[in-house]
Design an enzyme around this catalytic site. Structure first.
Site, mmCIF file in Angstrom:
data_model
loop_
_atom_site.group_PDB
_atom_site.id
_atom_site.type_symbol
_atom_site.label_atom_id
_atom_site.label_comp_id
_atom_site.label_asym_id
_atom_site.label_seq_id
_atom_site.Cartn_x
_atom_site.Cartn_y
_atom_site.Cartn_z
ATOM 1 N N HIS A 121 -4.897 14.850 -8.540
ATOM 2 C CA HIS A 121 -4.918 13.286 -8.999
ATOM 3 C C HIS A 121 -4.179 13.119 -10.209
ATOM 4 C CE1 HIS A 121 -8.250 12.251 -6.455
ATOM 5 N NE2 HIS A 121 -8.864 13.496 -6.516
ATOM 6 N N ASP A 172 0.780 -1.020 -0.204
ATOM 7 C CA ASP A 172 -0.010 0.116 -0.026
ATOM 8 C C ASP A 172 0.789 1.156 0.023
ATOM 9 O OD1 ASP A 172 -2.769 0.806 0.235
ATOM 10 O OD2 ASP A 172 -2.181 1.573 1.929
ATOM 11 N N GLU A 188 -4.685 2.625 -4.281
ATOM 12 C CA GLU A 188 -3.349 2.785 -4.250
ATOM 13 C C GLU A 188 -2.485 1.297 -3.855
ATOM 14 O OE1 GLU A 188 -4.936 4.273 -0.204
ATOM 15 O OE2 GLU A 188 -5.600 4.051 -2.364
ATOM 16 N N ASN A 209 -2.662 12.848 -2.879
ATOM 17 C CA ASN A 209 -3.580 13.453 -3.931
ATOM 18 C C ASN A 209 -4.113 14.633 -3.619
ATOM 19 O OD1 ASN A 209 -3.910 11.554 -6.055
ATOM 20 N ND2 ASN A 209 -5.142 10.223 -5.033
ATOM 21 N N ASP A 216 -1.834 9.882 -10.396
ATOM 22 C CA ASP A 216 -1.782 8.984 -11.404
ATOM 23 C C ASP A 216 -0.259 8.886 -11.848
ATOM 24 O OD1 ASP A 216 -4.383 8.537 -11.354
ATOM 25 O OD2 ASP A 216 -4.906 9.572 -13.167
#
Length: 313
Positions: free
Chosen positions: A185, A172, A216, A180, A189
């Protein structure tokens, strides 16, 4: 490795195998078996693109072989064409109901056999391409959750026959929601794709599979990998992600993007539940997070009840 399609010919009459092999060997890699039991073992070992299966064989007949193939997660997707001299519609229906895709009547006509097999292999290739798209994460190019479930089913089935080891890593990205929120975002990404690339660089074995598990969260399926090596791979992933040097001012674990990882290893035995590895690795992921994140925690567990027998941090 050959890029030619492979075909398994199953017939108790060697002369029939020779005729079919001579018809197909110019464009295909040929395997053969003369008994139903042998056919199942060879299919599991070679993973052919198509199986030509005689109906009438002593002992385990073609119907039983087809049923066994379609019940086995490792080879269930391999198309089966029955070869038979029966000319019996009821027999054909029975075979199709068991999962066969077609019938070829003996004595064979080579031009017809080649055409039918070419058509079925073309359809299989298209199905495989669509299936690959369905199990691929569009952002990272890794497998998705559906791929994870499929691979775990296949590997636990395969390895349970030999009592082989299976290791799974769940990881994780630490404090990714804060990342974020801070950077947007688009940056999120880009971070995910960079972590996915680091994950792929850390995993080297041909049968290993890397997955974007969700959001994630990522996973690695490592067949026939012992626990110490799985822990080394997990630590390599952690180090490679740190080495990316992606700033993360919102993280309490590191000034850069980091990951926490859980590792679970067990012997596969008949009846092993594939999700046992996910549960065990998830539990170790929470151990790593509770210890401060940016860490690896691992366990060797028993699949008959998911009982831990050893752990390491």
């Amino acid at each position: 490795m050959s890029e030619r399609p492979s075909i398994l010919i199953v017939d108790d009459e060697v002369s029939n195998i020779e005729i079919l092999s001579a018809t197909l060997e110019e464009d295909h890699d040929i395997y053969f078996a003369t008994t139903g039991t042998e056919a199942i073992e060879i299919a599991r070992t070679t993973l052919p693109d198509l199986i030509l299966l005689d109906v009438l064989m002593p002992g385990v007949d073609g119907y039983e072989v087809c049923a066994a193939i379609k019940a086995d997660p490792l080879i269930a997707d391999v198309p089966v064409i029955f070869t038979t001299a029966l000319g019996d519609q009821e027999a054909e229906v029975k075979g199709l109901m068991l999962g066969a895709i077609d019938y070829i009547t003996k004595p064979i006509l080579p031009v017809v056999v080649r055409a039918r097999i070419r058509n079925h292999l073309d359809m299989k290739r298209m199905r495989d391409e669509l299936a690959e798209m369905a199990v691929t994460d569009a952002l990272t190019g890794l497998g998705n959750r559906r791929r994870l479930e499929k691979v775990l089913n296949q590997e636990t089935s395969r390895l349970s026959r030999s009592g082989g080891l299976l290791s799974v890593i769940i990881l994780d990205i630490d404090f990714f929601k804060k990342f974020n929120d801070l950077y947007g975002h688009t940056a999120g990404d880009r971070c995910l794709t960079m972590v996915a690339a680091a994950l792929n660089r850390a995993v080297h074995h041909a049968n290993d599979v890397t997955i974007r598990y969700g959001g994630e969260e990522f996973a690695c399926v490592l067949p026939e990998i012992e626990h110490p090596e799985a822990m080394e791979i997990a630590n390599s992933i952690r180090d490679r992600v740190q080495a990316l040097g992606i700033p993360h001012s919102g993280s309490d674990a590191s000034p850069f993007v980091s990951v926490s990882l859980g590792v679970a290893t067990a012997l596969c035995i008949p009846g092993s539940q594939p999700d046992s590895w996910i549960r065990a690795a998830d539990e170790q992921l929470y151990v790593a997070k509770a210890a401060g994140r940016n860490l690896v925690a691992g366990i060797v567990f028993a699949t008959d009840g998911v009982l831990p027998v050893a752990s390491s941090g």
